[in-house]
Design an enzyme around this catalytic site. Structure first.
Site, PDB file in Angstrom:
ATOM      1  N   CYS A  73    -104.594 -36.428  55.794  1.00  0.00           N
ATOM      2  CA  CYS A  73    -105.623 -35.434  56.132  1.00  0.00           C
ATOM      3  C   CYS A  73    -105.929 -34.519  54.956  1.00  0.00           C
ATOM      4  CB  CYS A  73    -105.157 -34.606  57.329  1.00  0.00           C
ATOM      5  SG  CYS A  73    -106.316 -33.318  57.811  1.00  0.00           S
ATOM      6  N   CYS A  79    -103.906 -26.016  57.203  1.00  0.00           N
ATOM      7  CA  CYS A  79    -104.104 -25.711  58.629  1.00  0.00           C
ATOM      8  C   CYS A  79    -102.784 -25.550  59.371  1.00  0.00           C
ATOM      9  CB  CYS A  79    -104.995 -26.760  59.301  1.00  0.00           C
ATOM     10  SG  CYS A  79    -104.124 -28.074  60.169  1.00  0.00           S
ATOM     11  N   CYS A  82     -99.889 -30.249  61.054  1.00  0.00           N
ATOM     12  CA  CYS A  82     -99.005 -31.395  60.781  1.00  0.00           C
ATOM     13  C   CYS A  82     -98.094 -31.059  59.612  1.00  0.00           C
ATOM     14  CB  CYS A  82     -99.817 -32.638  60.444  1.00  0.00           C
ATOM     15  SG  CYS A  82    -100.953 -33.153  61.725  1.00  0.00           S
ATOM     16  N   CYS A 175    -109.953 -34.060  61.526  1.00  0.00           N
ATOM     17  CA  CYS A 175    -108.595 -33.961  62.039  1.00  0.00           C
ATOM     18  C   CYS A 175    -108.171 -35.351  62.463  1.00  0.00           C
ATOM     19  CB  CYS A 175    -108.507 -32.990  63.214  1.00  0.00           C
ATOM     20  SG  CYS A 175    -106.834 -32.865  63.895  1.00  0.00           S
ATOM     21  N   GLN A 299     -99.796 -34.341  79.795  1.00  0.00           N
ATOM     22  CA  GLN A 299     -99.077 -34.627  78.547  1.00  0.00           C
ATOM     23  C   GLN A 299    -100.046 -35.060  77.459  1.00  0.00           C
ATOM     24  OE1 GLN A 299     -96.217 -34.281  77.226  1.00  0.00           O
ATOM     25  NE2 GLN A 299     -94.656 -34.122  78.813  1.00  0.00           N
ATOM     26  N   TYR A 328     -89.815 -28.286  88.184  1.00  0.00           N
ATOM     27  CA  TYR A 328     -90.838 -28.020  87.152  1.00  0.00           C
ATOM     28  C   TYR A 328     -91.827 -29.193  87.125  1.00  0.00           C
ATOM     29  CZ  TYR A 328     -86.848 -25.126  85.673  1.00  0.00           C
ATOM     30  OH  TYR A 328     -85.771 -24.252  85.640  1.00  0.00           O
ATOM     31  N   GLU A 349     -92.950 -26.275  91.576  1.00  0.00           N
ATOM     32  CA  GLU A 349     -93.716 -25.815  90.413  1.00  0.00           C
ATOM     33  C   GLU A 349     -94.156 -24.368  90.631  1.00  0.00           C
ATOM     34  OE1 GLU A 349     -95.684 -25.024  87.191  1.00  0.00           O
ATOM     35  OE2 GLU A 349     -94.570 -26.917  87.349  1.00  0.00           O
ATOM     36  N   ASP A 398     -87.671 -31.031  84.242  1.00  0.00           N
ATOM     37  CA  ASP A 398     -88.451 -31.028  82.996  1.00  0.00           C
ATOM     38  C   ASP A 398     -88.902 -29.595  82.728  1.00  0.00           C
ATOM     39  OD1 ASP A 398     -90.010 -31.558  80.809  1.00  0.00           O
ATOM     40  OD2 ASP A 398     -91.430 -32.865  81.838  1.00  0.00           O
ATOM     41  N   CYS A 425     -88.229 -30.705  75.999  1.00  0.00           N
ATOM     42  CA  CYS A 425     -88.927 -30.610  74.715  1.00  0.00           C
ATOM     43  C   CYS A 425     -88.144 -29.733  73.746  1.00  0.00           C
ATOM     44  CB  CYS A 425     -90.340 -30.055  74.916  1.00  0.00           C
ATOM     45  SG  CYS A 425     -90.370 -28.410  75.663  1.00  0.00           S
TER      46      CYS A 425
END
Length: 467
Positions: A73, A79, A82, A175, A299, A328, A349, A398, A425
């Site tokens: 990129c 930016c 990444c 992008c 996701q 969750y 949730e 999760d 995550c």
């Protein structure tokens, strides 16, 4: 924290550490170096000193790492989206996997019976199904642009926030994270709005017409949603822009817009207007279809999400007799994935809109054996819920990056499901929670997944079973 001008010559970059920054060591102190990759040798300057580590920038590279590659990129390094485009993808996977393994051992103070290798992303570019862009009259100019001494009369930008600066936007021309149609649409909108001299939002003065652009796409059904956010309700301009956009890109599935006059960018408390199409996208994961509305969470890496859900299903190993609790549960994606193989699935949730989406998707797919409860999980995952739905045989969890609340862990230990599948995550908080469960549960396996190539983020599945 203090500033420093100390220069260290020909230092070797050894690894990567917090938030993907390169790591070196000098005189028994850790040094975090922006922009370097493991295997580089460089002269560096210490720019900030902390108690436990220093921060540095590269002055000169003396020898480049064999793992360094040419970024794809043109905006890489500015930016901030990444951080690892200059690092070979296999090496990215190595460091992500190593981070998960080390967190489980060091923080979780346990070893799984099986370490499974990280699952590479099926696509390492154009993998995102959503990108959020900001309009701003405060464009960030690169060092090269400043050195060129050109006069830039147009200070408008449509792009991403400069890292660490809420008031500066990097104008993005391309992008690599979303399908190229996203670039074409964004650049066209920039051209139309500039040619009409419409005002871009000023985040300090809180005025201007154009505020945000969100582009959502689907991977398996090839649909496109355009979400425009305006700070002023100028109907003639809105109609002109959106109708012009649709003429140029007839493949767009639906267009919606918000009028946001608040001081913040949050859209959850604002109603949207449907300009064209049904107002939602439909994505298909195998036999299941999902409605994705403008405010719906989904996701971001669709292909890898499907891979992850299939592994959750595999590790749950349901016989059709089990009661499953999905903590969750979000918009119910995992709940609906498991429902055909379970006796009953109960999703919990805290976001009411997500539960509304979950019920709608259950109805959309004719799934009858799921229920969803809305509320704070630490409060409603309780004896009352167990009495209502029955004791869970399997718990899927999760949680957000902060991990599970202490009350949730205590209720899991109290109800003693036979199996826990913990999707995370953030492997550090996941490891912390596993350590709290390990007296009652053994850790069968961990299985990392790369959901976000070229970033330091990594997803992980941990499977625990009752001792």
């Amino acid at each position: 924290m203090s500033k420093s001008k100390k220069v260290i010559e020909n230092i070797e970059v050894l690894s990567v550490g917090a938030k993907g920054k390169a790591v070196a060591r000098h005189e028994d102190k850790v040094i975090l170096i922006k922009g370097a990759v493991p295997g580089d040798f460089a002269d560096i300057k210490i720019i900030r000193k902390h108690k436990n580590y220093d921060e540095a920038k590269v002055l000169t590279y003396k020898k480049l790492s064999p793992f360094r590659i040419e970024p794809a990129c043109k905006h890489f390094g500015v930016c901030g989206g990444c951080k690892w485009q200059h690092l070979d993808y296999n090496k990215q996977l190595y460091y992500k996997q190593n981070e998960v393994y080390e967190n489980i051992k060091r923080i979780g103070k346990t070893e799984p019976l099986e370490y499974l290798p990280i699952e590479p992303s099926p696509k390492i570019y154009e993998y995102r199904n959503r990108l959020d862009f900001t309009f701003s009259n405060r464009r960030w100019f690169t060092d090269e642009e400043i050195k060129s001494k050109k006069k830039f009369e147009n200070k408008n930008a449509l792009g991403f926030h400069l890292p660490g600066r809420f008031d500066r936007i990097v104008n993005i021309e391309e992008c690599k994270l979303q399908a190229d149609i996203s670039n074409k649409i964004r650049n066209f909108i920039k051209k139309v709005t500039d040619s009409n001299d419409w005002t871009y939002y000023d985040v300090k003065e809180h005025k201007g017409f154009l505020r945000n652009l969100i582009i959502r796409t689907t991977e398996y059904t090839n649909q496109i949603m355009i979400i425009m956010v305006f700070a002023e309700d100028l109907q003639d301009e809105i109609n002109f822009l959106l109708s012009t956009l649709l003429k140029k890109f007839p493949q767009i599935t639906t267009v919606v817009y918000f009028i946001n006059t608040k001081l913040n960018d949050t859209l959850y408390d604002i109603d949207y207007n449907i300009f064209y199409g049904p107002g939602f996208l439909t994505e298909q994961f195998e036999a299941l279809k999902f409605k994705i509305r403008p405010k719906s969470f989904f996701q971001t890496n669709s292909r890898q999400a499907l891979n992850l859900y299939n592994h959750v299903k595999k590790y749950a190993n349901l016989s059709g007799k089990e009661i499953v609790y999905d903590l969750y549960s979000g918009t119910g994606t995992i709940s609906l994935f498991l429902a055909p193989y379970a006796k009953k699935v109960v999703g919990i949730e805290s976001v009411p809109e997500a539960v509304t989406d979950a019920y709608e998707n259950a109805k959309f797919n004719n799934v009858a054996n799921v229920d969803f409860e809305v509320g704070d999980i630490k409060d409603i995952f309780s004896d009352e819920m167990i009495n209502k739905y029955g004791k869970p045989d399997v718990v899927i969890t999760d949680p957000p990056r902060a991990g599970m609340h202490q009350n949730v862990i205590e209720n899991i230990l109290k109800t003693k499901p036979k199996k826990i599948i913990y999707v995370s995550c953030n492997s550090a908080t996941q490891a912390r929670d596993i350590e709290l469960l390990k007296e009652t549960y053994k850790l069968d396996l961990i299985h990392p997944f790369d959901m976000f190539p070229h970033t330091y983020h990594v997803e992980n599945i941990a499977v625990l079973s009752l001792k």
